[in-house]
Enzyme design. Structure first.
Site, PDB file in Angstrom:
ATOM      1  N   LYS A  94       0.808  -1.236   0.000  1.00 15.03           N
ATOM      2  CA  LYS A  94       0.000   0.000   0.000  1.00 15.03           C
ATOM      3  C   LYS A  94       0.836   1.278   0.000  1.00 15.03           C
ATOM      4  O   LYS A  94       0.386   2.315  -0.489  1.00 15.03           O
ATOM      5  CB  LYS A  94      -0.921   0.001   1.222  1.00 15.03           C
ATOM      6  CG  LYS A  94      -1.931  -1.134   1.197  1.00 15.03           C
ATOM      7  CD  LYS A  94      -3.342  -0.615   1.162  1.00 15.03           C
ATOM      8  CE  LYS A  94      -4.346  -1.676   0.794  1.00 15.03           C
ATOM      9  NZ  LYS A  94      -4.279  -2.888   1.630  1.00 15.03           N
ATOM     10  N   GLU A 116      -9.587   6.191   3.625  1.00 14.87           N
ATOM     11  CA  GLU A 116     -10.422   5.186   4.269  1.00 14.87           C
ATOM     12  C   GLU A 116      -9.554   3.961   4.445  1.00 14.87           C
ATOM     13  O   GLU A 116      -8.569   3.784   3.729  1.00 14.87           O
ATOM     14  CB  GLU A 116     -11.620   4.864   3.384  1.00 14.87           C
ATOM     15  CG  GLU A 116     -11.324   3.884   2.245  1.00 14.87           C
ATOM     16  CD  GLU A 116     -10.256   4.357   1.255  1.00 14.87           C
ATOM     17  OE1 GLU A 116     -10.185   5.573   1.020  1.00 14.87           O
ATOM     18  OE2 GLU A 116      -9.508   3.502   0.731  1.00 14.87           O
ATOM     19  N   SER A 389       1.780  -9.776  -0.638  1.00 16.95           N
ATOM     20  CA  SER A 389       1.400  -8.360  -0.599  1.00 16.95           C
ATOM     21  C   SER A 389       1.687  -7.689   0.739  1.00 16.95           C
ATOM     22  O   SER A 389       1.878  -6.482   0.804  1.00 16.95           O
ATOM     23  CB  SER A 389      -0.083  -8.215  -0.943  1.00 16.95           C
ATOM     24  OG  SER A 389      -0.876  -9.028  -0.090  1.00 16.95           O
TER      25      SER A 389
END
Ligand SMILES: *Cc1c(COP(=O)(O)O)cnc(C)c1O
Length: 403
Positions: A94, A116, A389
């Site tokens: 991210k 969010e 990830s």
């Protein structure tokens, strides 16, 4: 499909019929402003240099492409390489996107960021880049997710971010996105909405993909160096779809490279029991094209078009829609999508821990469980890149409780 939606796939922000920009008029202004700023940044060597510098020195890129010797031996099929996005600063892929959008906010002269978060990973990444760049940050999070991810809430607060609990709806990611959109409408002048996946209205799905495409760019170079050939298969988990498209994008023209996205099969096939939008042939019900939060894509909904509740053991995969580019890749059979259950993901997480010494995020554990189901159809000549990830620290309570 309605004739209204037969837009040429070359239209900006369209992936075949999917994508687009379905928002209230008030949001058109900041979306167009963002699109313009991004178009300029894309071709601005100064911006690109800042982005590359932060990816390297703040986030820790390039991430390794590690040969998984013991996992390969244990599964007895293809050679398996792990793309180690779990080693990045803040613990997941991210941060790639958060850095890109943080820099854009500075470029647009917006001192305030809102975001969010579901699993809390995107909130932490946003909080970290906001602190690093001196921006004010507010993160919306469903109270259900806040309870599941208490550690990440504490991390965001320590980084100086204001975390706002959302009590509406299912108190998860989609409700947090609604709140963030509401905030944006009222504060467009000084606020950038740092959206966390390849979702939402144009330009987000394209822009977020571009920021994550570094994953596949690196992986392509690394596998060519290590094996002197391209992989036969790519595996990644798919929540909104950002880590998956980040890995896939630079292989899309390599037609012999098969791409597999793994969705959250949850605890059953019925509506409300899973978060499967594309792997319908496995018997999961409820997904069909529709508009959610600004984009036209596959959406889990009931017969009246009400957004369905979803379930996954993994907060990061627990979302009723999927990035529009994945919908298009699925329609064209350029990528395939499959689902694995909560239990299979837990077992896969444990397997990776014991064979490779890596505790993966539960999201990433889904990707491995998906690979395991395909092993019987694969041979020793096959070559797999599996995207890890994120790391599993945030999921230790769940692992501890259920394993
Ligand atoms: C958020 C998250 C995901 C799911 O998001 P995508 O946009 O589908 O990548 C997957 N893995 C981890 C570790 C995450 O934090």
């Amino acid at each position: 499909m309605s004739s209204l939606l037969q837009t040429p796939s070359t239209a900006p922000g369209r992936f075949g019929p999917y994508g687009g920009r379905y928002v209230p008029e008030t949001l058109m202004v900041p979306l167009l402003e963002l699109e313009r700023a991004y178009e300029i940044a894309k071709n601005d060597p100064v911006f690109q240099k800042q982005f590359a510098d932060l990816l390297k020195n703040f986030a820790g890129r390039p991430t390794p492409l590690q040969f998984a010797a013991r996992l390969t031996e244990k599964l007895g099929g293809p050679r398996i390489y792990l793309k180690r996005e779990d080693l990045l600063h803040t613990g997941a892929h991210k941060i790639n996107n958060a850095i890109g959008q943080g820099l854009l906010a500075v470029k647009m002269g917006k001192p305030r960021i809102i975001a969010e978060t579901g699993a809390g990973q995107h909130g932490v990444a946003s909080a970290a880049i906001a602190a690093h760049l001196g921006l004010h940050c507010v993160v919306y999070m469903g109270t259900e997710d806040m309870a599941r991810q208490a550690l990440n809430v504490a991390r965001m607060r320590m980084l100086g971010t204001e975390v706002v609990g959302v009590e509406s709806g299912s108190r998860t990611l989609k409700d947090a996105i609604n709140e963030a959109m509401r905030d944006w409408v009222t504060n467009i002048r000084n606020t950038h909405y740092l959206l966390g996946s390849v979702l939402g209205a144009h330009p987000y799905p394209t822009m977020v993909r571009d920021f994550h495409s570094v994953i596949g760019r690196e992986a392509r170079e690394q596998i060519l160096l290590a094996e002197k050939r391209l992989p036969t298969h790519l595996f990644a988990c798919v929540g909104g779809g950002s880590n998956a498209i980040g890995l896939f994008y630079n292989f899309l023209r390599d037609h012999d490279v098969k791409m597999v996205g793994i969705e959250a099969g949850g605890r059953g096939n019925g509506l409300g029991e899973h978060a499967v939008r594309l792997a319908a042939e496995q018997g999961f019900t409820g997904a069909r094209p529709g508009v959610l939060q600004g984009t036209y894509t596959y959406v889990l909904q009931n017969e009246d078009g009400q957004i369905a509740t979803t379930h996954s053991i993994s907060a990061g995969l627990d979302y009723p829609a999927i990035g529009p580019e994945h919908a298009w890749l699925a329609d064209q059979s350029r990528a395939s999508y499959a689902a694995v259950s909560d239990d299979a993901a837990l077992e896969a997480g444990s397997l990776l821990a014991r064979t490779e010494g890596i505790i993966p995020a539960l999201e990433s554990a889904h990707a491995l469980a998906g690979l395991q189901t395909r092993i019987p159809e694969m041979s020793k000549d096959d070559l797999v890149i599996l995207n890890v990830s994120g790391r599993g620290d945030k999921d230790m309570d769940t692992y501890k409780r259920l394993l």
